[in-house]
Design a protein around this motif. Structure first.
Motif, PDB file in Angstrom:
ATOM      1  N   UNK A   1       0.828  -1.195   0.000  1.00 59.18           N
ATOM      2  CA  UNK A   1       0.000   0.000   0.000  1.00 59.18           C
ATOM      3  C   UNK A   1       0.868   1.253   0.000  1.00 59.18           C
ATOM      4  N   UNK A   2       0.304   2.324  -0.507  1.00 56.37           N
ATOM      5  CA  UNK A   2       0.974   3.624  -0.488  1.00 56.37           C
ATOM      6  C   UNK A   2       0.112   4.573   0.335  1.00 56.37           C
TER       7      UNK A   2
ATOM      8  N   UNK B   1       0.465   9.023  -0.601  1.00 61.31           N
ATOM      9  CA  UNK B   1       1.497   9.249  -1.621  1.00 61.31           C
ATOM     10  C   UNK B   1       2.893   9.459  -1.048  1.00 61.31           C
ATOM     11  N   UNK B   2       3.129   9.067   0.198  1.00 64.30           N
ATOM     12  CA  UNK B   2       4.449   9.319   0.778  1.00 64.30           C
ATOM     13  C   UNK B   2       5.118   8.068   1.318  1.00 64.30           C
ATOM     14  N   UNK B   3       4.401   7.210   1.975  1.00 66.28           N
ATOM     15  CA  UNK B   3       5.054   6.094   2.635  1.00 66.28           C
ATOM     16  C   UNK B   3       4.524   4.766   2.123  1.00 66.28           C
ATOM     17  N   UNK B   4       5.444   3.869   1.838  1.00 70.45           N
ATOM     18  CA  UNK B   4       5.129   2.526   1.348  1.00 70.45           C
ATOM     19  C   UNK B   4       4.944   1.594   2.536  1.00 70.45           C
ATOM     20  N   UNK B   5       3.910   0.763   2.494  1.00 67.64           N
ATOM     21  CA  UNK B   5       3.633  -0.128   3.608  1.00 67.64           C
ATOM     22  C   UNK B   5       3.185  -1.493   3.087  1.00 67.64           C
ATOM     23  N   UNK B   6       3.845  -2.559   3.553  1.00 74.26           N
ATOM     24  CA  UNK B   6       3.400  -3.920   3.268  1.00 74.26           C
ATOM     25  C   UNK B   6       2.541  -4.376   4.433  1.00 74.26           C
TER      26      UNK B   6
END
Length: 190
Positions: free
Chosen positions: A81-82, A85-90
């Motif tokens: 997931x994003x 628009x700043x941090x990527x998260x699994x």
């Protein structure tokens, strides 16, 4: 009163004996993959990027030409997931489900059977992985209902199933992301 209970017990034991002596009950295990058909974002702040989904379960089938099938399955949804628009998260979501299906053997022999199934499924969110963006279980719809249908092939004790799951509830309240999936599974049934 005691005589009625004893008669009821005798009738139930007779029915159980009849069902099991005619091989009307089959049980098995299965493993499969779920391919999502809905790629809309979870919500305005949480963009849905990629996913891998799989399931494991136990199945119980009762009947011959016409049959009922149920079981217990655990669905694992691993997604990327994003956040804003700043941090990527699994994240990983785990669902426990109970499907109830009615089916018909289109072709049926001792070695091969081809079947069609249609039914409903209750699915509950039981696991959400830890994450850095503050998403908790209460952000999701915990209880979900699905319509399921599919085709299956049994060769001896091996099963191969293809189906589709249409979810009634979105993944989150006020979301347009539904966990609609094409489902493929292989298994053993005895």
């Amino acid at each position: 009163m005691i005589i009625k209970k004893i008669l009821l017990l005798v009738v139930c034991l007779f029915l159980l004996h009849t069902v099991f002596s005619q091989d009307l009950v089959q049980w098995g295990i299965k493993f499969g993959f779920d391919v999502p058909t809905n790629t809309k974002d979870f919500n305005a702040d949480l963009a849905y990027k990629k996913t891998i989904n799989y399931n494991v379960g136990l199945q119980l089938r009762v009947g011959e030409r016409w049959f009922g099938q149920t079981g217990v399955e655990y669905h694992i949804n691993k997604c990327s997931l994003l956040w804003q628009d700043t941090s990527h998260q699994d994240m990983e979501l785990g669902y426990l489900s109970i499907p109830l299906q009615a089916g018909f053997h289109i072709i049926q022999s001792e070695k091969v059977a081809f079947r069609a199934m249609l039914g409903v499924q209750y699915r509950a969110l039981v696991r959400l992985s830890k994450n850095d963006i503050g998403i908790e279980n209460n952000h999701f719809n915990i209880h979900n209902f699905d319509f399921i249908g599919g085709l299956g092939l049994d060769i001896y004790s091996f099963t191969l199933d293809f189906g589709y799951r249409k979810t009634v509830n979105p993944i989150m309240p006020n979301s347009k992301h539904y966990r609609d999936m094409f489902i493929m599974s292989v298994g053993l049934i005895f």
